[in-house]
Design an enzyme around this catalytic site. Sequence first.
Site, PDB file in Angstrom:
ATOM      1  N   HIS A 114      27.726  12.054 103.715  1.00  9.15           N
ATOM      2  CA  HIS A 114      28.878  12.635 103.021  1.00  9.15           C
ATOM      3  C   HIS A 114      28.892  12.123 101.581  1.00  9.15           C
ATOM      4  O   HIS A 114      28.355  11.043 101.287  1.00  9.15           O
ATOM      5  CB  HIS A 114      30.177  12.213 103.702  1.00  9.15           C
ATOM      6  CG  HIS A 114      30.384  12.820 105.044  1.00  9.15           C
ATOM      7  ND1 HIS A 114      31.620  12.866 105.643  1.00  9.15           N
ATOM      8  CD2 HIS A 114      29.523  13.412 105.921  1.00  9.15           C
ATOM      9  CE1 HIS A 114      31.519  13.444 106.827  1.00  9.15           C
ATOM     10  NE2 HIS A 114      30.253  13.784 107.017  1.00  9.15           N
ATOM     11  N   GLU A 159      31.169  10.711  99.832  1.00  6.59           N
ATOM     12  CA  GLU A 159      31.763   9.379  99.673  1.00  6.59           C
ATOM     13  C   GLU A 159      30.787   8.276 100.057  1.00  6.59           C
ATOM     14  O   GLU A 159      30.675   7.260  99.364  1.00  6.59           O
ATOM     15  CB  GLU A 159      33.019   9.233 100.560  1.00  6.59           C
ATOM     16  CG  GLU A 159      34.112  10.213 100.240  1.00  6.59           C
ATOM     17  CD  GLU A 159      34.090  11.457 101.126  1.00  6.59           C
ATOM     18  OE1 GLU A 159      35.176  11.938 101.486  1.00  6.59           O
ATOM     19  OE2 GLU A 159      32.988  11.951 101.451  1.00  6.59           O
ATOM     20  N   CYS A 199      37.266  12.009 105.572  1.00  7.61           N
ATOM     21  CA  CYS A 199      37.301  11.989 107.037  1.00  7.61           C
ATOM     22  C   CYS A 199      37.451  10.527 107.492  1.00  7.61           C
ATOM     23  O   CYS A 199      37.462   9.601 106.680  1.00  7.61           O
ATOM     24  CB  CYS A 199      36.015  12.595 107.597  1.00  7.61           C
ATOM     25  SG  CYS A 199      34.540  11.583 107.308  1.00  7.61           S
ATOM     26  N   CYS A 221      34.504   8.214 106.349  1.00  5.13           N
ATOM     27  CA  CYS A 221      34.512   7.915 104.916  1.00  5.13           C
ATOM     28  C   CYS A 221      35.707   7.041 104.532  1.00  5.13           C
ATOM     29  O   CYS A 221      35.576   6.135 103.706  1.00  5.13           O
ATOM     30  CB  CYS A 221      34.496   9.212 104.108  1.00  5.13           C
ATOM     31  SG  CYS A 221      32.928  10.106 104.296  1.00  5.13           S
TER      32      CYS A 221
END
Length: 157
Positions: free
Chosen positions: A57, A59, A87, A90
Amino acid sequence: MKKFNDNKWMQLAISEAKLAKNISEVPVGAVLVDIGKDKLISKSRNKMIRRKSPISHAEIEVILEGIDICKSRYLNDTAIYVTLEPCLMCAAAISESRIQKIYFGAYDKKKGSIENNVRIFDNRNYYKPEIYGGIMEKECSKLLTNFFQKIRKNKKL
């Protein structure tokens, strides 16, 4: 201390999200900034398809690069700008790396874990950064909405 320019950094995160969209990744971008210097540390986008990894992801990408650049396990005195509410994975990574501030654009009713669903920072066992949601929300939301509409349209063809 210099005044922080939220829109400048979120605009850079949006640029990263657009780069992700151009290679068929879910358009999420993130930027890690040194708060005191108002200086970019790292920037990235979702790379899950490219890396064939469910944890790539935006992040996670900026945190890993930030740790390498800062040569520290902790990213004290930093802020992360991300185009979508983080999420659970993260948000936990942001907490564990001690990022001081989270700025996010679009709210994520399905998988967001800061203002929606799990609300990870309601748990006192996590380091809680300052949280600012809805930064350039319309532009961030539109990127995601258009991306998924295009996918749905293509599946119907």
